[in-house]
Structures are given as C-alpha cells and as structure tokens.
Design an enzyme around this catalytic site. Structure first.
Site, PDB file in Angstrom:
ATOM      1  NE  ARG A 148      35.995  39.783  39.822  1.00 10.38           N
ATOM      2  CZ  ARG A 148      36.604  40.693  38.973  1.00 10.38           C
ATOM      3  NH1 ARG A 148      37.569  41.611  39.598  1.00 10.38           N
ATOM      4  NH2 ARG A 148      36.437  40.592  37.702  1.00 10.38           N
ATOM      5  CG  ASN A 199      38.619  37.678  40.327  1.00  4.81           C
ATOM      6  OD1 ASN A 199      37.796  37.028  40.965  1.00  4.81           O
ATOM      7  ND2 ASN A 199      38.691  37.958  39.146  1.00  4.81           N
TER       8      ASN A 199
END
Length: 110
Positions: free
Chosen positions: A35, A53
C-alpha cells in the site's frame, strides 16, 4: 500580515484522457509494504485515489484516477509490486471518471 499562500494545482490540457480504474491485486501482497509503495508510485505519476487491504489477507484493492497514461503506469507497477510481493492475479475494472479525489490515500482494511 503574512505572504499569501501559493497553491499548486495540476491542470490538464483538454486532450488528456482522464480515467478511473478499480483494481484488485491478489497474491502475497499484504505485509510487504504494497500500500505505501503504491501510494509513492501514484504520487510520482500524479494519480489520485486510494488503496486498502482486504480482510481475506491476500488482496489489495485500489481506485486510481488521473490521466490514462499515468494510471496505466501505476497498474503496470502493481503487476509486480514492491520487493517481497508475489502478485498472482490483477483484475482491472474500468469505471467512469469522477474526479472526486484530491490526493492518494491509504484506507483502513475492509
């Protein structure tokens, strides 16, 4: 009184195609700084949106908006990801551009 604030705003010429991609990256993509790395890549290319996520422990989801060539560069990066990632599948859903983001954010897991 202080100096006026200078605000930088990216303005695109009218011939730039703005797009929106909703992507799902599956494999070993959690716990490998995917990320944060995607945020860094998106910022490098001026792409706005978010990444998070998924609760399944093996999927990262993102929405990318910006010039088509820049969005494609972020998608191309996501096919490999950062060191330590092992991407098994990448799904792209092209959606209508909305222009709703001012930056690129990391959202909580969903």
């Amino acid at each position: 009184m202080g100096q006026p604030l200078k605000v930088k705003k990216r303005i695109y010429s009218q011939d730039v195609e703005l797009v929106r991609a909703h992507i799902f990256v599956r494999g070993k993509v959690q716990g490998v700084f995917f990320r944060q790395s995607m945020k860094d890549v998106a910022n490098k290319y001026g792409v706005k949106g978010w990444v998070r996520n998924r609760r399944d422990g093996r999927t990262v989801e993102a929405v990318l908006e910006g010039p088509k060539d820049a969005v494609l560069k972020v998608i191309e990066w996501a096919r490999v990801g950062p060191p330590g990632a092992r991407v098994e599948d990448l799904e792209v859903k092209w959606e209508e551009y909305k222009g709703e983001f001012n930056d690129f954010s990391i959202l909580p897991t969903e």
